[in-house]
Scaffold this motif. Structure first.
Motif, PDB file in Angstrom:
ATOM      1  N   PRO A 187      16.932  23.919 -14.280  1.00  0.00           N
ATOM      2  CA  PRO A 187      16.719  23.081 -15.467  1.00  0.00           C
ATOM      3  C   PRO A 187      16.517  21.600 -15.129  1.00  0.00           C
ATOM      4  O   PRO A 187      15.696  20.931 -15.769  1.00  0.00           O
ATOM      5  CB  PRO A 187      17.994  23.308 -16.282  1.00  0.00           C
ATOM      6  N   LEU A 188      17.238  21.082 -14.142  1.00  0.00           N
ATOM      7  CA  LEU A 188      17.050  19.679 -13.772  1.00  0.00           C
ATOM      8  C   LEU A 188      15.716  19.474 -13.067  1.00  0.00           C
ATOM      9  O   LEU A 188      15.068  18.428 -13.225  1.00  0.00           O
ATOM     10  CB  LEU A 188      18.206  19.194 -12.897  1.00  0.00           C
ATOM     11  N   LEU A 189      15.286  20.446 -12.288  1.00  0.00           N
ATOM     12  CA  LEU A 189      13.965  20.395 -11.656  1.00  0.00           C
ATOM     13  C   LEU A 189      12.876  20.285 -12.717  1.00  0.00           C
ATOM     14  O   LEU A 189      11.986  19.418 -12.651  1.00  0.00           O
ATOM     15  CB  LEU A 189      13.752  21.646 -10.807  1.00  0.00           C
ATOM     16  N   VAL A 190      12.946  21.144 -13.715  1.00  0.00           N
ATOM     17  CA  VAL A 190      11.965  21.160 -14.801  1.00  0.00           C
ATOM     18  C   VAL A 190      12.030  19.855 -15.597  1.00  0.00           C
ATOM     19  O   VAL A 190      10.989  19.268 -15.945  1.00  0.00           O
ATOM     20  CB  VAL A 190      12.205  22.370 -15.715  1.00  0.00           C
ATOM     21  N   ALA A 191      13.233  19.381 -15.864  1.00  0.00           N
ATOM     22  CA  ALA A 191      13.390  18.145 -16.628  1.00  0.00           C
ATOM     23  C   ALA A 191      12.784  16.953 -15.885  1.00  0.00           C
ATOM     24  O   ALA A 191      12.199  16.057 -16.503  1.00  0.00           O
ATOM     25  CB  ALA A 191      14.868  17.890 -16.915  1.00  0.00           C
ATOM     26  N   ALA A 192      12.923  16.941 -14.556  1.00  0.00           N
ATOM     27  CA  ALA A 192      12.369  15.841 -13.765  1.00  0.00           C
ATOM     28  C   ALA A 192      10.846  15.833 -13.835  1.00  0.00           C
ATOM     29  O   ALA A 192      10.222  14.776 -13.983  1.00  0.00           O
ATOM     30  CB  ALA A 192      12.838  15.950 -12.318  1.00  0.00           C
ATOM     31  N   GLY A 193      10.228  17.007 -13.735  1.00  0.00           N
ATOM     32  CA  GLY A 193       8.778  17.073 -13.844  1.00  0.00           C
ATOM     33  C   GLY A 193       8.287  16.646 -15.209  1.00  0.00           C
ATOM     34  O   GLY A 193       7.287  15.917 -15.340  1.00  0.00           O
ATOM     35  N   SER A 194       8.977  17.079 -16.249  1.00  0.00           N
ATOM     36  CA  SER A 194       8.609  16.718 -17.618  1.00  0.00           C
ATOM     37  C   SER A 194       8.768  15.222 -17.861  1.00  0.00           C
ATOM     38  O   SER A 194       7.917  14.583 -18.499  1.00  0.00           O
ATOM     39  CB  SER A 194       9.471  17.508 -18.602  1.00  0.00           C
ATOM     40  N   LEU A 195       9.856  14.641 -17.357  1.00  0.00           N
ATOM     41  CA  LEU A 195      10.074  13.205 -17.520  1.00  0.00           C
ATOM     42  C   LEU A 195       8.986  12.412 -16.805  1.00  0.00           C
ATOM     43  O   LEU A 195       8.464  11.429 -17.348  1.00  0.00           O
ATOM     44  CB  LEU A 195      11.453  12.811 -16.980  1.00  0.00           C
ATOM     45  N   LEU A 196       8.627  12.823 -15.594  1.00  0.00           N
ATOM     46  CA  LEU A 196       7.582  12.105 -14.870  1.00  0.00           C
ATOM     47  C   LEU A 196       6.277  12.111 -15.653  1.00  0.00           C
ATOM     48  O   LEU A 196       5.565  11.099 -15.702  1.00  0.00           O
ATOM     49  CB  LEU A 196       7.384  12.721 -13.483  1.00  0.00           C
ATOM     50  N   ARG A 197       5.952  13.235 -16.268  1.00  0.00           N
ATOM     51  CA  ARG A 197       4.730  13.289 -17.070  1.00  0.00           C
ATOM     52  C   ARG A 197       4.784  12.292 -18.229  1.00  0.00           C
ATOM     53  O   ARG A 197       3.805  11.581 -18.514  1.00  0.00           O
ATOM     54  CB  ARG A 197       4.518  14.713 -17.608  1.00  0.00           C
ATOM     55  N   GLU A 218       7.120  25.723 -10.412  1.00  0.00           N
ATOM     56  CA  GLU A 218       7.825  25.359 -11.633  1.00  0.00           C
ATOM     57  C   GLU A 218       7.750  23.850 -11.887  1.00  0.00           C
ATOM     58  O   GLU A 218       7.580  23.407 -13.034  1.00  0.00           O
ATOM     59  CB  GLU A 218       9.284  25.816 -11.529  1.00  0.00           C
ATOM     60  N   LEU A 219       7.863  23.062 -10.826  1.00  0.00           N
ATOM     61  CA  LEU A 219       7.786  21.607 -10.972  1.00  0.00           C
ATOM     62  C   LEU A 219       6.398  21.181 -11.444  1.00  0.00           C
ATOM     63  O   LEU A 219       6.267  20.382 -12.379  1.00  0.00           O
ATOM     64  CB  LEU A 219       8.114  20.934  -9.637  1.00  0.00           C
ATOM     65  N   VAL A 220       5.357  21.709 -10.810  1.00  0.00           N
ATOM     66  CA  VAL A 220       3.994  21.346 -11.185  1.00  0.00           C
ATOM     67  C   VAL A 220       3.702  21.780 -12.618  1.00  0.00           C
ATOM     68  O   VAL A 220       3.078  21.044 -13.397  1.00  0.00           O
ATOM     69  CB  VAL A 220       2.988  21.961 -10.200  1.00  0.00           C
ATOM     70  N   ALA A 221       4.186  22.966 -12.994  1.00  0.00           N
ATOM     71  CA  ALA A 221       3.980  23.447 -14.366  1.00  0.00           C
ATOM     72  C   ALA A 221       4.712  22.572 -15.379  1.00  0.00           C
ATOM     73  O   ALA A 221       4.194  22.297 -16.471  1.00  0.00           O
ATOM     74  CB  ALA A 221       4.448  24.891 -14.480  1.00  0.00           C
ATOM     75  N   SER A 222       5.908  22.126 -15.036  1.00  0.00           N
ATOM     76  CA  SER A 222       6.682  21.294 -15.969  1.00  0.00           C
ATOM     77  C   SER A 222       5.998  19.945 -16.187  1.00  0.00           C
ATOM     78  O   SER A 222       6.100  19.351 -17.259  1.00  0.00           O
ATOM     79  CB  SER A 222       8.109  21.087 -15.458  1.00  0.00           C
ATOM     80  N   TYR A 223       5.286  19.466 -15.161  1.00  0.00           N
ATOM     81  CA  TYR A 223       4.511  18.231 -15.308  1.00  0.00           C
ATOM     82  C   TYR A 223       3.225  18.499 -16.087  1.00  0.00           C
ATOM     83  O   TYR A 223       2.756  17.646 -16.848  1.00  0.00           O
ATOM     84  CB  TYR A 223       4.179  17.637 -13.935  1.00  0.00           C
ATOM     85  N   GLY A 224       2.633  19.670 -15.875  1.00  0.00           N
ATOM     86  CA  GLY A 224       1.397  20.013 -16.562  1.00  0.00           C
ATOM     87  C   GLY A 224       0.162  19.547 -15.829  1.00  0.00           C
ATOM     88  O   GLY A 224      -0.831  19.160 -16.457  1.00  0.00           O
TER      89      GLY A 224
END
Length: 250
Positions: A85-95, A188-194
């Motif tokens: 969850p923190l991995l995904v949140a980090a990617g989303s925040l960066l986006r 998962e990280l790349v997907a969370s960033y989009g």
């Protein structure tokens, strides 16, 4: 009027001293400060609660930012620090940070760090666990924006991948059986960033980022006399070599 007391020095930084005064953070200003403040204000305008807010300049000439309370990701127990969850949140925040920065790309602003074409956004340039704040098991903040500069989306994302996938040599406590294999974490990280970025492209950019970081860290070692910086630079070069060895396109 701001309290101009010296404050309490915060640990963890490798640049100028950073101090806490009450519920604010103070640090030395420079020619880059107006650009950094413009970036932080763009985050605020986009409603990004995880970024510090600019409160001005104090009587000692230091910038004044809000203090983000919480625990640094590096200080969490390993099972939490490497959680998906923190991995995904980090990617989303960066986006969200990148998207909010787009209006600044074409402005004539003086940044502290060099640009990294193709310029698409304003990169944070150091999105990593030691700059990510966690509160109540959720990603609650990102700090240390001083080294921001124009660059590509993948430039920032690749360094975050280096730290969180992880590819870094000193990934203390990371356990693939518990935290996920690196390939799955990268996806998962790349997907969370989009971002439509192939794994080998992310690894290639991460290696280039580490080349630059190693040179910068060597310079810091020469300026400060800190031998630990030399060890860090050597690790970055080893990690870059491993990334290139594992990448069929380099």
């Amino acid at each position: 009027m701001h309290d101009d007391s010296p404050g309490t020095e915060l640990t963890g930084g490798n640049m100028a001293p950073v101090v806490k005064v009450g519920d604010t953070v103070r640090r030395t200003t420079g020619p880059w400060t107006p650009a950094v403040h413009a970036l932080l204000r763009s985050y605020a305008a986009a409603g990004i609660a995880e970024a510090p807010r600019v409160l001005g300049i104090d009587g000692a000439g230091r910038e004044v930012l809000t203090y983000l309370d919480g625990t640094m990701l590096t200080d969490l127990p390993a099972a939490q620090a490497w959680s998906r969850p923190l991995l995904v949140a980090a990617g989303s925040l960066l986006r969200r940070l990148h998207d909010a920065s787009v209006p600044l790309v074409d402005l004539d602003l003086a940044w502290r760090a060099p640009s990294h074409p193709p310029v698409e956004v304003i990169c944070h340039n150091d999105v990593a666990p030691y700059n990510l704040v966690v509160r109540a098991h959720r990603l609650a903040g990102i700090i240390d924006v001083d080294m921001a500069s124009p660059g590509s989306r993948v430039w920032d994302l690749a360094y975050l991948a280096y730290r969180l996938v992880p590819w870094v040599e000193d990934a203390d406590g990371y356990e693939p059986s518990r935290d996920g294999e690196r390939g799955a974490r990268l996806a998962e990280l790349v997907a969370s960033y989009g971002l439509d970025a192939a794994p080998d492209e992310v690894r290639r950019v991460a290696a280039a980022r580490l080349d630059e970081l190693a040179e910068f860290t060597d310079q810091r070692a020469a300026e400060t006399g800190r031998t630990d910086f030399l060890a860090h630079a050597a690790m970055y070069r080893r990690d870059a070599a491993r990334l290139r060895a594992s990448n069929p396109r380099t």
